[in-house]
Scaffold this motif. Structure first.
Motif, PDB file in Angstrom:
ATOM      1  N   CYS A 256       0.849  -1.202   0.000  1.00 48.29           N
ATOM      2  CA  CYS A 256       0.000   0.000   0.000  1.00 48.29           C
ATOM      3  C   CYS A 256       0.877   1.243   0.000  1.00 48.29           C
ATOM      4  O   CYS A 256       0.624   2.206  -0.730  1.00 48.29           O
ATOM      5  CB  CYS A 256      -0.910   0.026   1.226  1.00 48.29           C
ATOM      6  SG  CYS A 256      -2.121  -1.311   1.309  1.00 48.29           S
TER       7      CYS A 256
ATOM      8  N   THR B 183      -4.100   5.326   1.159  1.00 48.00           N
ATOM      9  CA  THR B 183      -3.194   4.378   1.806  1.00 48.00           C
ATOM     10  C   THR B 183      -3.889   3.702   2.982  1.00 48.00           C
ATOM     11  O   THR B 183      -3.796   2.487   3.154  1.00 48.00           O
ATOM     12  CB  THR B 183      -1.899   5.067   2.283  1.00 48.00           C
ATOM     13  OG1 THR B 183      -1.277   5.696   1.163  1.00 48.00           O
ATOM     14  CG2 THR B 183      -0.939   4.079   2.917  1.00 48.00           C
TER      15      THR B 183
ATOM     16  N   CYS C  90      -6.376   1.160   1.807  1.00 44.87           N
ATOM     17  CA  CYS C  90      -5.644  -0.018   1.344  1.00 44.87           C
ATOM     18  C   CYS C  90      -5.210  -0.891   2.525  1.00 44.87           C
ATOM     19  O   CYS C  90      -5.366  -2.116   2.494  1.00 44.87           O
ATOM     20  CB  CYS C  90      -4.442   0.437   0.515  1.00 44.87           C
ATOM     21  SG  CYS C  90      -3.462  -0.904  -0.189  1.00 44.87           S
TER      22      CYS C  90
ATOM     23  N   THR D 255      -6.377  -4.730   3.469  1.00 44.62           N
ATOM     24  CA  THR D 255      -5.371  -5.765   3.704  1.00 44.62           C
ATOM     25  C   THR D 255      -5.672  -6.527   4.986  1.00 44.62           C
ATOM     26  O   THR D 255      -5.619  -7.758   5.025  1.00 44.62           O
ATOM     27  CB  THR D 255      -3.969  -5.126   3.769  1.00 44.62           C
ATOM     28  OG1 THR D 255      -3.696  -4.529   2.504  1.00 44.62           O
ATOM     29  CG2 THR D 255      -2.904  -6.135   4.083  1.00 44.62           C
TER      30      THR D 255
END
Length: 97
Positions: free
Chosen positions: A31, A67, A70, A74
Motif C-alpha cells: 500500500c 493508503t 488499502c 489488507t
C-alpha cells in the motif's frame, strides 16, 4: 469420541497471530509503495472464531486516505486459523516508510 488433539485451540497463540500478521505487513507495505505516502497507522480489529477479521478501525496519519483504505482492506483480507474461544480484539501498529 473426539480426542483433545482434534479440538480447536481456545485462542490463537501469539506465534499464530505473528505469522499471519507478517503476511499482512508485507501487503500493507505494498500500500505504501502504491501511494508513496509514509506514515503510521494503528489498526484495531476483531478476529472471529472462524478466523475471519471483522470490526476494523484505523487510526493514525492514514485515516481517510487511499493508503489507509488499502491497509484496512489488507487487514480485512487476513485469514487466521479457527479457534473455539471468544472473539479476539487486537491492535496492530504499522509504520510505513
Amino acid at each position: 469420541m473426539e480426542t483433545r488433539d482434534n479440538k480447536l485451540p481456545r485462542q490463537l497463540s501469539p506465534a499464530d497471530i505473528a505469522a499471519t500478521m507478517q503476511e499482512v505487513r508485507k501487503a500493507a507495505y505494498a500500500c505504501f509503495t502504491s501511494y508513496g505516502v509514509a506514515g503510521d497507522a494503528l489498526v484495531r480489529f476483531t478476529i472471529a472464531k472462524s478466523g475471519k477479521v471483522q470490526k476494523v478501525t484505523l487510526g493514525g496519519s492514514f485515516l481517510g486516505t487511499p493508503t489507509g483504505d488499502c491497509v484496512v482492506k489488507t487487514v480485512v483480507g487476513a485469514e487466521f486459523d479457527e479457534f473455539d474461544g471468544p472473539d479476539m480484539n487486537l491492535s496492530y501498529p504499522f509504520q510505513l516508510r
